[in-house]
Design a protein around this motif. Structure first.
Motif, PDB file in Angstrom:
ATOM      1  N   ASP A  25      -1.296   3.021  -3.293  1.00  0.00           N
ATOM      2  CA  ASP A  25      -0.515   3.917  -4.159  1.00  0.00           C
ATOM      3  C   ASP A  25      -0.190   5.231  -3.436  1.00  0.00           C
ATOM      4  OD1 ASP A  25       0.745   4.592  -6.602  1.00  0.00           O
ATOM      5  OD2 ASP A  25      -1.047   5.610  -7.321  1.00  0.00           O
ATOM      6  N   ASP A  30       1.274   8.294  -6.120  1.00  0.00           N
ATOM      7  CA  ASP A  30       0.440   9.499  -6.114  1.00  0.00           C
ATOM      8  C   ASP A  30      -1.020   9.211  -5.801  1.00  0.00           C
ATOM      9  OD1 ASP A  30      -0.075   8.160  -8.401  1.00  0.00           O
ATOM     10  OD2 ASP A  30       0.222   9.862  -9.762  1.00  0.00           O
ATOM     11  N   ASP A  32      -3.430   7.307  -7.086  1.00  0.00           N
ATOM     12  CA  ASP A  32      -4.502   7.248  -8.097  1.00  0.00           C
ATOM     13  C   ASP A  32      -4.718   5.866  -8.714  1.00  0.00           C
ATOM     14  OD1 ASP A  32      -2.219   7.014  -9.598  1.00  0.00           O
ATOM     15  OD2 ASP A  32      -2.591   8.756 -10.891  1.00  0.00           O
ATOM     16  N   HIS A  33      -3.972   4.861  -8.269  1.00  0.00           N
ATOM     17  CA  HIS A  33      -3.974   3.590  -9.003  1.00  0.00           C
ATOM     18  C   HIS A  33      -5.363   2.957  -9.133  1.00  0.00           C
ATOM     19  CE1 HIS A  33      -2.352   0.064 -10.862  1.00  0.00           C
ATOM     20  NE2 HIS A  33      -2.823  -0.729  -9.918  1.00  0.00           N
ATOM     21  N   ASN A  36      -7.562   5.076 -11.426  1.00  0.00           N
ATOM     22  CA  ASN A  36      -7.130   4.900 -12.826  1.00  0.00           C
ATOM     23  C   ASN A  36      -7.738   3.627 -13.408  1.00  0.00           C
ATOM     24  OD1 ASN A  36      -5.448   7.147 -12.852  1.00  0.00           O
ATOM     25  ND2 ASN A  36      -3.579   5.991 -12.416  1.00  0.00           N
ATOM     26  N   GLY A  72      -1.934   7.355 -15.943  1.00  0.00           N
ATOM     27  CA  GLY A  72      -0.861   6.739 -15.170  1.00  0.00           C
ATOM     28  C   GLY A  72      -0.060   5.733 -15.968  1.00  0.00           C
ATOM     29  N   ALA A  73       0.944   5.184 -15.299  1.00  0.00           N
ATOM     30  CA  ALA A  73       1.796   4.177 -15.924  1.00  0.00           C
ATOM     31  C   ALA A  73       1.011   2.902 -16.194  1.00  0.00           C
ATOM     32  CB  ALA A  73       2.978   3.874 -15.001  1.00  0.00           C
ATOM     33  N   SER A  74       0.067   2.605 -15.307  1.00  0.00           N
ATOM     34  CA  SER A  74      -0.597   1.303 -15.391  1.00  0.00           C
ATOM     35  C   SER A  74      -1.523   1.183 -16.600  1.00  0.00           C
ATOM     36  CB  SER A  74      -1.373   1.023 -14.105  1.00  0.00           C
ATOM     37  OG  SER A  74      -2.373   1.997 -13.914  1.00  0.00           O
ATOM     38  N   GLY A 115       7.554  -1.578 -20.163  1.00  0.00           N
ATOM     39  CA  GLY A 115       7.968  -1.009 -18.878  1.00  0.00           C
ATOM     40  C   GLY A 115       9.423  -1.246 -18.517  1.00  0.00           C
ATOM     41  N   THR A 123       7.168  -4.094  -9.075  1.00  0.00           N
ATOM     42  CA  THR A 123       6.102  -3.659  -9.979  1.00  0.00           C
ATOM     43  C   THR A 123       5.142  -4.826 -10.198  1.00  0.00           C
ATOM     44  OG1 THR A 123       7.074  -4.444 -12.065  1.00  0.00           O
ATOM     45  CG2 THR A 123       7.785  -2.259 -11.295  1.00  0.00           C
ATOM     46  N   MET A 124       4.177  -4.595 -11.083  1.00  0.00           N
ATOM     47  CA  MET A 124       3.231  -5.643 -11.462  1.00  0.00           C
ATOM     48  C   MET A 124       3.934  -6.879 -12.025  1.00  0.00           C
ATOM     49  SD  MET A 124       1.502  -3.938 -14.884  1.00  0.00           S
ATOM     50  CE  MET A 124       0.863  -2.491 -14.066  1.00  0.00           C
ATOM     51  N   ASP A 185       3.261  -3.196  -3.365  1.00  0.00           N
ATOM     52  CA  ASP A 185       3.172  -2.443  -4.621  1.00  0.00           C
ATOM     53  C   ASP A 185       1.730  -2.482  -5.157  1.00  0.00           C
ATOM     54  OD1 ASP A 185       4.254  -1.105  -7.039  1.00  0.00           O
ATOM     55  OD2 ASP A 185       3.498  -2.931  -7.970  1.00  0.00           O
ATOM     56  N   PRO A 186       1.149  -1.329  -5.437  1.00  0.00           N
ATOM     57  CA  PRO A 186      -0.256  -1.305  -5.883  1.00  0.00           C
ATOM     58  C   PRO A 186      -0.489  -2.038  -7.210  1.00  0.00           C
ATOM     59  CG  PRO A 186       0.708   0.917  -5.946  1.00  0.00           C
ATOM     60  CD  PRO A 186       1.670   0.037  -5.225  1.00  0.00           C
ATOM     61  N   GLY A 187       0.444  -1.924  -8.139  1.00  0.00           N
ATOM     62  CA  GLY A 187       0.263  -2.613  -9.418  1.00  0.00           C
ATOM     63  C   GLY A 187       0.361  -4.132  -9.273  1.00  0.00           C
TER      64      GLY A 187
HETATM   65  P1  ADP Z   1       1.231   6.252 -11.882  1.00  0.00           P
HETATM   66  O1  ADP Z   1       2.382   5.759 -11.073  1.00  0.00           O
HETATM   67  O2  ADP Z   1       1.680   6.835 -13.180  1.00  0.00           O
HETATM   68  O3  ADP Z   1       0.314   7.109 -11.105  1.00  0.00           O
HETATM   69  P2  ADP Z   1      -0.492   3.983 -11.418  1.00  0.00           P
HETATM   70  O4  ADP Z   1      -0.585   4.488 -10.034  1.00  0.00           O
HETATM   71  O5  ADP Z   1      -1.784   3.728 -12.119  1.00  0.00           O
HETATM   72  O6  ADP Z   1       0.411   4.925 -12.317  1.00  0.00           O
HETATM   73  O7  ADP Z   1       0.298   2.592 -11.441  1.00  0.00           O
HETATM   74  C1  ADP Z   1       1.411   2.378 -10.603  1.00  0.00           C
HETATM   75  C2  ADP Z   1       1.863   0.930 -10.774  1.00  0.00           C
HETATM   76  O8  ADP Z   1       2.341   0.723 -12.096  1.00  0.00           O
HETATM   77  C3  ADP Z   1       3.016   0.546  -9.877  1.00  0.00           C
HETATM   78  O9  ADP Z   1       2.547   0.114  -8.620  1.00  0.00           O
HETATM   79  C4  ADP Z   1       3.726  -0.554 -10.646  1.00  0.00           C
HETATM   80  O10 ADP Z   1       3.227  -1.841 -10.303  1.00  0.00           O
HETATM   81  C5  ADP Z   1       3.348  -0.277 -12.080  1.00  0.00           C
HETATM   82  N1  ADP Z   1       4.499   0.228 -12.822  1.00  0.00           N
HETATM   83  C6  ADP Z   1       5.001   1.475 -12.823  1.00  0.00           C
HETATM   84  N2  ADP Z   1       6.066   1.567 -13.658  1.00  0.00           N
HETATM   85  C7  ADP Z   1       6.225   0.320 -14.193  1.00  0.00           C
HETATM   86  C8  ADP Z   1       7.140  -0.256 -15.138  1.00  0.00           C
HETATM   87  N3  ADP Z   1       8.100   0.469 -15.724  1.00  0.00           N
HETATM   88  N4  ADP Z   1       6.994  -1.567 -15.448  1.00  0.00           N
HETATM   89  C9  ADP Z   1       6.013  -2.305 -14.880  1.00  0.00           C
HETATM   90  N5  ADP Z   1       5.125  -1.817 -14.002  1.00  0.00           N
HETATM   91  C10 ADP Z   1       5.225  -0.527 -13.652  1.00  0.00           C
END
Ligand code: ADP
Ligand code: MG
Ligand code: MG
Length: 202
Positions: A25, A30, A32-33, A36, A72-74, A115, A123-124, A185-187
């Motif tokens: 990540d 950023d 933190d994945h 998180n 985070g987003a995840s 998402g 992405t994931m 991609d980390p997710g």
């Molecule tokens: P942040 O980006 O808010 O710091 P994380 O680092 O925990 O959150 O997670 C990042 C991961 O989240 C990305 O590598 C991606 O796989 C996933 N991700 C981010 N935005 C989306 C989205 N809109 N839909 C699906 N997966 C997403």
């Protein structure tokens, strides 16, 4: 299948891999994945119902804890995935091969809805969507739960690897534009890890 065992193994593997996931990540986000998810899955383990709860209840409890405790987003994405999966099961006492297929479908729908990412957006979803497809294919071919879960894990690994050349169109990595290419991609990597844990428990 014992879903609480899956959440526990997932939490262990996430904790062991947290630094690596955060490094991935750091390259396109950023950084933190991993941390998180480590926090979120530890909260999920702590929230597991006592005793022999039905699998739907286990997944709902884990999903709620992850939504509440993961930044985070995840966090919202994985939390929603697990909550949807739990709701799809209702009070079913045991998870069979078709049931786990429904769980994975519901999880993917939850992630997609929240998402709005499609396949190819880096992405994931790029790990989860092919995993669900592989699971369904193995199920249609008569595979048992373990065989279907193994097929899903394999497809998730390949799907995650395929994110390397992609340019991100969702999430923080998309801010980098073309500079997001050339990185895993980390997710997608964490989704592959979660599905590998699932296959190992199944
Ligand atoms: P942040 O980006 O808010 O710091 P994380 O680092 O925990 O959150 O997670 C990042 C991961 O989240 C990305 O590598 C991606 O796989 C996933 N991700 C981010 N935005 C989306 C989205 N809109 N839909 C699906 N997966 C997403
Ligand atoms: Mg991040
Ligand atoms: Mg963040």
């Amino acid at each position: 299948m014992n879903t609480a065992e899956w959440i526990r193994l997932a939490a262990e593997r996430i904790a062991a891999d947290a630094a690596h996931l955060s490094r991935l990540d750091a390259a396109i986000g950023d950084g933190d994945h991993g941390h998180n998810l480590e926090r979120g899955f530890a909260a999920a383990v702590a929230a597991l119902p006592e005793g022999d709860a039905p699998p739907g209840k286990v997944l709902l409890a884990a999903g709620r804890a992850i939504v509440a405790k993961t930044g985070g987003a995840s966090g919202p994405l994985y939390g929603t995935a697990l909550r949807r999966a739990g709701k799809a099961l209702g009070d079913t006492p045991d998870l069979d091969a078709a049931g786990l297929g429904a769980v994975l479908q519901a999880a993917l729908e939850g992630v997609r809805e929240l998402g709005q990412a499609g396949e190819g957006d880096k992405t994931m979803v790029d790990a989860l969507a092919p995993a669900v497809a592989a699971y369904e294919e193995a199920l249609a071919a008569g595979g048992d739960l373990a065989a279907c879960a193994a097929a899903a894990a394999e497809a998730a690994d390949q799907g995650a690897q395929a994110t390397v050349p992609m340019q991100a169109r969702k999430g923080r990595a998309s801010y980098l534009g073309p500079r997001s290419t050339g990185h895993l991609d980390p997710g997608a990597a964490s989704t592959a890890l979660l599905l590998r844990a699932l296959a190992d428990v199944a």
